[in-house]
Scaffold this motif. Structure first.
Motif, mmCIF file in Angstrom:
data_model
loop_
_atom_site.group_PDB
_atom_site.id
_atom_site.type_symbol
_atom_site.label_atom_id
_atom_site.label_comp_id
_atom_site.label_asym_id
_atom_site.label_seq_id
_atom_site.Cartn_x
_atom_site.Cartn_y
_atom_site.Cartn_z
ATOM 1 N N LEU A 55 0.789 -1.274 -0.007
ATOM 2 C CA LEU A 55 0.069 0.020 0.111
ATOM 3 C C LEU A 55 0.813 1.331 0.148
ATOM 4 C CD1 LEU A 55 -2.922 -0.805 2.486
ATOM 5 C CD2 LEU A 55 -2.858 -0.648 0.119
ATOM 6 N N ARG A 56 1.877 1.300 0.730
ATOM 7 C CA ARG A 56 3.072 2.182 0.736
ATOM 8 C C ARG A 56 3.328 2.804 -0.531
ATOM 9 N NH1 ARG A 56 4.385 4.939 5.148
ATOM 10 N NH2 ARG A 56 3.986 3.930 7.032
ATOM 11 N N TRP A 70 2.098 1.712 -3.658
ATOM 12 C CA TRP A 70 1.008 2.017 -4.238
ATOM 13 C C TRP A 70 0.775 3.659 -3.958
ATOM 14 C CZ3 TRP A 70 -3.574 -1.935 -3.679
ATOM 15 C CH2 TRP A 70 -3.260 -3.299 -4.649
ATOM 16 N N THR A 71 0.671 3.992 -2.702
ATOM 17 C CA THR A 71 0.321 5.360 -2.347
ATOM 18 C C THR A 71 1.451 6.390 -2.860
ATOM 19 O OG1 THR A 71 1.188 5.094 -0.333
ATOM 20 C CG2 THR A 71 -1.145 4.958 -0.635
ATOM 21 N N GLY A 124 0.774 6.669 -6.407
ATOM 22 C CA GLY A 124 -0.532 6.685 -6.924
ATOM 23 C C GLY A 124 -0.953 8.232 -6.478
ATOM 24 N N ALA A 125 -0.158 8.774 -5.479
ATOM 25 C CA ALA A 125 -0.345 10.239 -5.043
ATOM 26 C C ALA A 125 -0.172 10.929 -6.098
ATOM 27 C CB ALA A 125 0.631 10.531 -4.088
ATOM 28 N N PRO A 126 -1.561 12.018 -6.319
ATOM 29 C CA PRO A 126 -1.594 13.014 -7.380
ATOM 30 C C PRO A 126 -0.360 13.839 -7.685
ATOM 31 C CG PRO A 126 -3.181 13.451 -5.980
ATOM 32 C CD PRO A 126 -2.383 12.151 -5.419
ATOM 33 N N VAL A 160 0.119 19.810 -8.900
ATOM 34 C CA VAL A 160 -0.435 20.372 -10.141
ATOM 35 C C VAL A 160 -0.376 21.959 -9.955
ATOM 36 C CG1 VAL A 160 -2.517 20.786 -11.334
ATOM 37 C CG2 VAL A 160 -2.164 18.581 -10.194
ATOM 38 N N ALA A 161 0.281 22.338 -11.053
ATOM 39 C CA ALA A 161 0.392 23.850 -10.996
ATOM 40 C C ALA A 161 -0.943 24.442 -11.019
ATOM 41 C CB ALA A 161 1.383 24.126 -11.966
ATOM 42 N N GLY A 162 -1.884 24.605 -10.214
ATOM 43 C CA GLY A 162 -3.091 25.214 -10.040
ATOM 44 C C GLY A 162 -3.361 26.554 -9.568
ATOM 45 N N THR A 163 -4.249 27.153 -10.015
ATOM 46 C CA THR A 163 -4.780 28.165 -9.276
ATOM 47 C C THR A 163 -5.922 28.082 -8.361
ATOM 48 O OG1 THR A 163 -4.286 29.394 -11.445
ATOM 49 C CG2 THR A 163 -5.603 30.645 -9.699
ATOM 50 N N PRO A 164 -5.633 28.408 -7.004
ATOM 51 C CA PRO A 164 -6.687 28.111 -5.998
ATOM 52 C C PRO A 164 -8.019 28.547 -6.459
ATOM 53 C CG PRO A 164 -4.559 28.517 -4.954
ATOM 54 C CD PRO A 164 -4.497 28.782 -6.386
ATOM 55 N N LEU A 165 -9.049 28.130 -6.323
ATOM 56 C CA LEU A 165 -10.580 28.596 -6.773
ATOM 57 C C LEU A 165 -10.554 30.132 -5.833
ATOM 58 C CD1 LEU A 165 -12.587 25.532 -6.891
ATOM 59 C CD2 LEU A 165 -11.857 26.969 -8.744
#
Lengths: 673, 201
Positions: free
Chosen positions: B162-163, B165-166, B169-171, B174-179
């Protein structure tokens, strides 16, 4: 009638072979005519097997004692209720019953499967026909219920007195229905493997079947416990008998599947695991039949033993080899579509829950087979009884109970620390408070303490889930709390039905813990004499022997002993327990005298009285008195489990969009460029 | 008054007949060879003792000793029922093995043997199969510890997997702009997060 029955069996055998060939060929080639023919073969097989069952029932009701099966399991004075159930009271009849029910389930699968899942049906028909043909062939070649005797007895031997109990009328069919219905999910799994169509689609097609099978197994196991308690007279309901274990094994693996399948449906993970669980459950259902039939391990169910067990062993070996070979060849197609995001997530808790279910199943299987293994390895026969199973399984069971409470508190995908704090606060406090109360009350039995404290924790989890859901509806829609609760369950049947099942399991665990405080004594009493027994609640029960009466009833000669019961000196009622000598219509004794126990049951404890016998033909009676705490809770816990299961499988329950939202596809708080 | 007596059950009988019947009744009630009705059995005797199965032995104080019950619950009845001696002898009253084994336990106890000595004696005489659970030695240890060990090992393996996988699998960040940048205040975002967490259980 026997000619018609045997003819029906032969026709069913040929139809089954044809259905299997046509199904596999039609599925492989895609020829619609063959596919249709396989489908028709399933329906036709069902019709002729029903004709065989009706033939046997007619022979039973007409007391045709020239038929060996009728003479062996019925008599002229057997009540009608039990004459009907004689169909599955013996080996041969129960095999016919099995094949018939399988053909009914096979027909229902062909008839009721939604059009979008019809692609699986040719192979489903083939697998169903193959399995049913196996049962028909065992019936035809090794255990034909239509065999005739060279003479006609005046009367039959009658039914084993232990089977003349309402519990036995319903317990075997319920278990059979559970065992048999696993064949349908197994057939769909094989079909999905053969078609290489291994997305979540086949899981949707089998959802109701897996729930149905689990529900029947649950009810069957509970009824079996009830029968053992009221009929066998040993004062308990579970003895880790090999055949009891055999029924528990597929129940455990099916329960594991019902949890892990949610991960595949929501996240596209655990495909290999889920397929393995379905195949394993089906093989365990056949293994259970093998154990019941073969007598390879001694069991209280010895009345069904015969050499046909080895047919089952061979079938089991071939079926396991074929299904796991196919499974192995498709492994590359069973890769997960998503990865786990956090160790602290609902998915991870389900995986640990599955680990425990399979661990318990393994330990039960291991304990059941260990006598054989020991004889092979060290040449010594050993007995593996309740002390072994309790020692190995109680810690695992308690860990599972803890996870029953922990799982629903953890969010899907990833749980944050504040979320965990908020979720666990009330249940953890409830569990700790329960433990404290028990310690203050003086309870010192470690396992009982842990079980009841965990029961408090899990109950608080369930109550919190219901309360939050109802409050949310109340806030959002302005519904009254009672209405909000009702609609909450109705709109999210799978989730809240599941919580009801959890509640039932908590009640069952607490009831099991109660047996740690069982007290018992034996006594020989003349009329007017008394014996006292102290209950775990501190009361003193006094049992005063009133006398012994004898009378004839239906098909038995009864010797009934009656005691007057007083609690702390206050009379609370009478308890009667009987010795029954069953006789046939000519008055000949048919079996050894059996015992009917006297039970006085309430929420707190059962008073359980057994007449061991009388001394020198006098009214001086030998009794065993037992106080069993919390037994009532076992039966009602079982009912709540069944109710939860029914709610989960009830049709409807919200649109797929609503279900997706409930599934926890979290909204990202960032937007990608 | 006529010479007839009219009593219930008898009609038109004269004094002589009445006296005759009375004398007959008296004779019937005292004559020992005349079959008695069920209700006139000597007190405490059963009409048909056979119906009640094998005659039972009276329970003695020793039968109820906790130590005897504890010993018998560890020993298996040899009749093939799969039950321990105590349960079998207090449940299956047609079994002839468990009462004999019970007497054997009592005899050994009377001879001054301890519980362990009695159990060891049974194992010597009847083999290991006479125990309700195999003794914890030799290959039997595998029997006891394999299930628990298997679950523990599987739990460790599962944790490691699981470790792995995590981590995989961790996303990815992401260079994102907070809503929040599009108008929501941090307090509103915090509230939204809490609400979603509530829904997400």
């Amino acid at each position: 009638m026997t000619l018609l029955g045997t003819l029906a069996l032969w026709i069913a055998f040929l139809l089954g072979i044809w259905g299997a060939i046509a199904g596999f060929a039609g599925g492989h080639s895609g020829r619609a005519d063959l596919q249709q023919s396989a489908r028709h073969a399933v329906f036709a097989m069902c019709a002729v097997l029903l004709a065989a069952v009706i033939s046997l029932e007619i022979a039973l009701f007409h007391h045709d004692f020239n038929v060996e099966y009728v003479a062996a399991y019925t008599s002229r004075n057997l009540p009608t209720f039990y004459t009907w159930s004689a169909l599955y009271a013996g080996q041969k009849g129960s095999l016919l019953f099995w094949a018939t029910v399988l053909s009914i389930f096979g027909s229902l699968a062909q008839w009721l499967t939604a059009p979008r899942h019809r692609v699986y049906l040719p192979y489903v028909a083939a697998v169903t026909c193959l399995v049913a043909t196996f049962f028909v062939s065992v019936t035809l070649f090794a255990a034909n219920p239509f065999d005739r005797l060279p003479y006609t007895p005046v009367d039959g031997r009658g039914m084993n007195p232990q089977l003349q109990n309402p519990g036995m009328v319903f317990h075997p069919p319920m278990l059979y229905l559970g065992y048999i219905s696993i064949t349908i999910p197994f057939a769909f799994a094989m079909s999905a493997l053969l078609l290489k169509k291994l997305d979540a689609d086949w899981l949707v097609a089998i959802r109701k079947w897996t729930l149905l099978s689990w529900l029947f197994l649950s009810i069957g196991i509970c009824l079996g416990m009830w029968w053992a308690y009221v009929e066998l007279g040993w004062g308990g309901y579970w003895a880790w008998d090999p055949v009891e274990n055999a029924s528990l094994l597929p129940w455990l693996t099916m329960t594991a599947f019902l949890h892990s399948v949610m991960i595949q449906e929501k996240r596209g993970m655990l495909k290999k695991w889920n397929l393995g669980l379905i195949i394993g459950s089906w093989l365990l259902s056949i293994f259970g039949t093998f154990l019941t039939r073969s007598g390879v391990i001694s069991s209280v169910h010895s009345f069904t033993q015969s050499p046909v067990g080895y047919f089952f062993l061979a079938f089991l070996a071939v079926a396991a080899a074929a299904s796991f070979t196919l499974y192995g060849r498709r492994l590359p197609l069973l890769e997960a579509e998503a990865k786990l995001e956090s160790m602290v997530s609902r998915e991870a808790s389900f995986l640990f829950n599955n680990l425990l279910f399979i661990g318990i199943a393994f330990s039960v299987l291991w304990g059941t087979l260990f006598p054989i293994l020991s004889e092979l390895v060290q040449g010594t026969k050993v007995t593996v009884g309740p002390p072994f199973f309790n020692q190995v399984n109680i810690p695992l069971g308690l860990a599972l109970l803890a996870l029953t409470g922990i799982g629903p508190l953890i969010a899907w995908r990833r749980a944050s620390v504040p979320n965990l704090q908020r979720q666990f606060a009330v249940p953890a406090a409830a569990g700790s408070f329960t433990l404290l109360i028990l310690l203050v009350a003086g309870m010192r039995d470690f396992y009982a303490l842990v079980a009841i404290a965990l029961g408090g924790f899990v109950t608080a989890t369930v109550v919190q889930e219901f309360a939050r859901g109802a409050r949310a509806r109340h806030r959002q829609y302005g519904e009254a709390y009672a209405l909000a609760l009702g609609r909450l369950i109705a709109r999210n049947r799978r989730r809240y039905g599941g919580y009801i099942v959890h509640t039932g399991m908590v009640i069952l665990f607490i009831a099991f813990a109660g047996m740690a405080f069982k007290t018992e004594t034996e006594a020989t009493l003349r009329p007017g004499e008394s014996v006292s027994l102290r209950s775990p609640y501190g009361w003193t029960y006094t049992f005063t022997h009133l006398g012994v009466s004898q009378y004839q009833a239906l098909n038995r000669l009864v010797t009934a002993a009656t005691v007057e019961v007083a609690r702390n000196g206050k009379k609370i009622g009478l308890l009667s327990t009987e010795k029954r000598q069953h006789v046939d219509a000519t008055g000949r004794p048919t079996f050894e005298p059996s015992t009917a126990v006297g039970i006085r049951s309430d929420l707190r404890e059962d008073l359980y009285t057994v007449l061991a016998g009388v001394v020198n033909g006098t009214e001086q009676a030998v009794y065993r008195f037992t106080i069993n705490p919390l037994v009532w809770w076992v039966w009602y816990g079982g009912m709540i489990v069944a109710l939860g299961g029914l709610i989960v499988m009830w049709p409807g329950g919200g649109s797929p969009a609503v279900k997706r939202t409930q599934a926890g596809y979290a909204v990202r708080l960032v937007e990608t460029k | 008054m006529t010479s007839d007596c009219r009593i219930v059950g008898l009609s038109d009988c004269n004094r002589r007949q009445f006296l005759g019947l009375f004398a007959g009744g008296l004779l019937l009630s005292v004559h020992p060879t005349i079959r008695q009705s069920v209700d006139s059995l000597p007190a405490g005797r059963l009409y048909q003792p056979d119906w009640a199965g094998r005659p039972a032995d009276p329970v003695t104080a020793k039968d109820n000793l906790a130590v005897i019950q504890a010993i018998e619950k560890r020993l298996r009845c040899t009749c093939g029922c799969g039950l321990d001696i105590y349960t079998c002898r207090t449940t299956d009253f047609s079994c002839t093995y468990s009462p004999a084994l019970h007497r054997e336990v009592l005899a050994k106890y009377d001879a001054g043997q301890t519980a362990q000595q009695i159990i060891d004696g049974f194992v010597r005489e009847h083999g290991q199969a006479s125990l309700m659970a195999p003794p914890k030695r030799g290959f039997n240890l595998v029997g006891y510890f394999l299930p628990g060990t298997a679950v523990l090992v599987a739990a460790v393996i599962l944790t490691v997997v699981l470790r792995r996988w995590t981590r995989a699998g961790a996303p990815a960040p992401v260079a994102g702009t907070p809503l929040g940048a599009q108008g929501a205040t941090p307090a509103e975002l915090d509230r939204l997060r809490r609400e979603l967490e509530g829904l997400n259980t």
